[in-house]
Write a protein that holds these residues in place. Structure first.
Motif, short mmCIF file in Angstrom:
data_model
loop_
_atom_site.label_atom_id
_atom_site.label_comp_id
_atom_site.label_asym_id
_atom_site.label_seq_id
_atom_site.Cartn_x
_atom_site.Cartn_y
_atom_site.Cartn_z
N ILE A 52 0.84 -1.20 0.00
CA ILE A 52 0.00 0.00 0.00
C ILE A 52 0.87 1.25 0.00
N ARG A 53 1.92 1.25 0.80
CA ARG A 53 2.83 2.40 0.83
C ARG A 53 3.49 2.58 -0.54
N SER A 54 3.90 1.47 -1.14
CA SER A 54 4.52 1.54 -2.46
C SER A 54 3.54 2.06 -3.50
N ALA A 55 2.27 1.70 -3.34
CA ALA A 55 1.24 2.17 -4.28
C ALA A 55 1.15 3.69 -4.23
N LEU A 99 -5.74 -2.13 5.08
CA LEU A 99 -6.78 -1.11 5.19
C LEU A 99 -6.34 0.03 6.11
N GLU A 100 -5.69 -0.30 7.20
CA GLU A 100 -5.22 0.74 8.12
C GLU A 100 -4.15 1.59 7.45
N GLU A 101 -3.30 0.96 6.63
CA GLU A 101 -2.28 1.73 5.92
C GLU A 101 -2.90 2.61 4.85
N MET A 102 -4.01 2.18 4.27
CA MET A 102 -4.71 3.00 3.28
C MET A 102 -5.18 4.31 3.90
N LEU A 153 -5.49 6.53 0.55
CA LEU A 153 -5.95 5.78 -0.63
C LEU A 153 -7.35 5.25 -0.33
N PRO A 154 -8.35 5.60 -1.13
CA PRO A 154 -9.71 5.13 -0.88
C PRO A 154 -9.89 3.67 -1.27
N LEU A 155 -10.88 3.04 -0.66
CA LEU A 155 -11.26 1.67 -0.97
C LEU A 155 -12.48 1.69 -1.88
N LEU A 156 -12.37 1.05 -3.03
CA LEU A 156 -13.47 0.96 -3.99
C LEU A 156 -14.09 -0.42 -3.84
N GLN A 211 -12.26 6.46 9.44
CA GLN A 211 -11.46 7.40 8.64
C GLN A 211 -11.16 6.88 7.24
N LEU A 212 -11.51 5.63 6.96
CA LEU A 212 -11.26 5.06 5.64
C LEU A 212 -12.26 5.61 4.63
#
Length: 307
Positions: A48-51, A86-89, A94-97, A130-131
């Motif tokens: 996720i961080r790399s994304a 998810l926590e890293e998002m 970064l939103p979750l679709l 917060q996600l």
């Protein structure tokens, strides 16, 4: 979308996919692909961080395993295996679709969206408020109620032209209609009306998402046909028709062009298209490689046209 074969589950594969898209574009094309990552049980916080660091990936897509096309590699245990990602998002913004359907065979196919809200989405929002979440291609009154009950800026939804215009009768009129089959499946009229009302209300929580799926004709007209509607050629005219019917043409531009980028924190596109009231006949088929695809409303006359 990342549900390819094989799925786009890593930053490396997403960037390679982006390169293939860019290579296929005509010279001087202004098109900029916004890449997404396919969430799996094994997605790590590091990925996720790399994304986010890639500068090319803007969201992460949740497909419950078996819920839709090419979702076999999707999530099987969201709360047990995906929480670090998810926590890293949240940290990386970064939103979750979400493809919002459960896959339990004991749940009626017409209830899979509402069951997902109760069993997965509401508990997820309670646990990670917060996600940022986009509930994609919503189809039910329950989805509208859930989105509007949440805070603006944290939860949003996309809506397709087919779920605004057709109800589940369209699957069976004058025989089985495979080109009207998509997932989430079309619902009762009461649900279509609820989605129609929400979209044309001017709420910033709803924006355009075609979910256009160019499955080849022979894969739709088959003993086990693919789910998906190819609406790309007709989407803007049909959205225009919807807003005109509601007496809300003044709200069309925000739905198509403002609400989405505003939610994602992206700049609004400054280019424009022109839509005119002019009848045109939707082609019966379009060439697609060595085959053809059948568009939504093939052979029918529409009142609006993009010029």
């Amino acid at each position: 979308m990342p549900n390819l074969k094989p799925p786009i589950t890593t930053v490396k594969s997403a960037l390679a996919y982006r390169d293939r898209i860019m290579t296929a574009l005509p010279p001087d094309s202004p098109f900029v692909p916004l890449m997404t990552l396919y969430l799996t049980d094994n997605t790590t916080a590091e990925e996720i961080r790399s994304a986010r660091e890639s500068g090319a990936i803007y969201a992460v897509k949740l497909y419950p395993a078996g819920a839709t096309t090419n979702s076999q590699a999707g999530v099987t245990d969201l709360f047990g295996k995906c929480m670090p990602a998810l926590e890293e998002m949240i940290q990386q913004q970064l939103p979750l679709l979400v493809h919002g359907e459960v896959t339990d065979k004991n749940v009626d196919i017409f209830d899979r969206e509402s069951a997902f809200i109760n069993m997965v989405l509401q508990p997820l929002v309670n646990r990670l408020p917060q996600l940022k979440i986009v509930m994609e291609h919503i189809t039910t009154r329950e989805a509208v109620q859930f989105v509007t009950s949440c805070g603006e800026g944290s939860i949003a939804a996309t809506v397709t032209p087919q779920h605004l215009i057709m109800n589940r009768n369209a699957l069976f009129q004058n025989g089985l209609q495979p080109h009207n089959y998509c997932l989430p499946v079309l619902k009762r009229e009461i649900h279509r009306e609820a989605v129609f009302k929400a979209v044309t209300s001017g709420s910033k929580q709803f924006f355009l998402g075609t979910d256009s799926a160019p499955h080849e004709k022979h894969t739709k007209e088959a003993s086990c046909g693919c789910a998906g509607i190819y609406n790309a050629p007709v989407a803007v005219p049909l959205y225009t028709q919807v807003f005109e019917q509601a007496g809300a043409l003044d709200k069309l531009e925000a739905f198509t062009s403002f609400n989405g980028p505003d939610f994602y924190g992206l700049p609004r596109n400054t280019s424009t298209i022109r839509i005119v009231r002019e009848p045109w006949i939707v082609p019966n088929e379009y060439h697609f490689g060595s085959s053809t695809v059948v568009p939504m409303f093939a052979g029918k006359s529409l009142d609006w046209k993009v010029v």
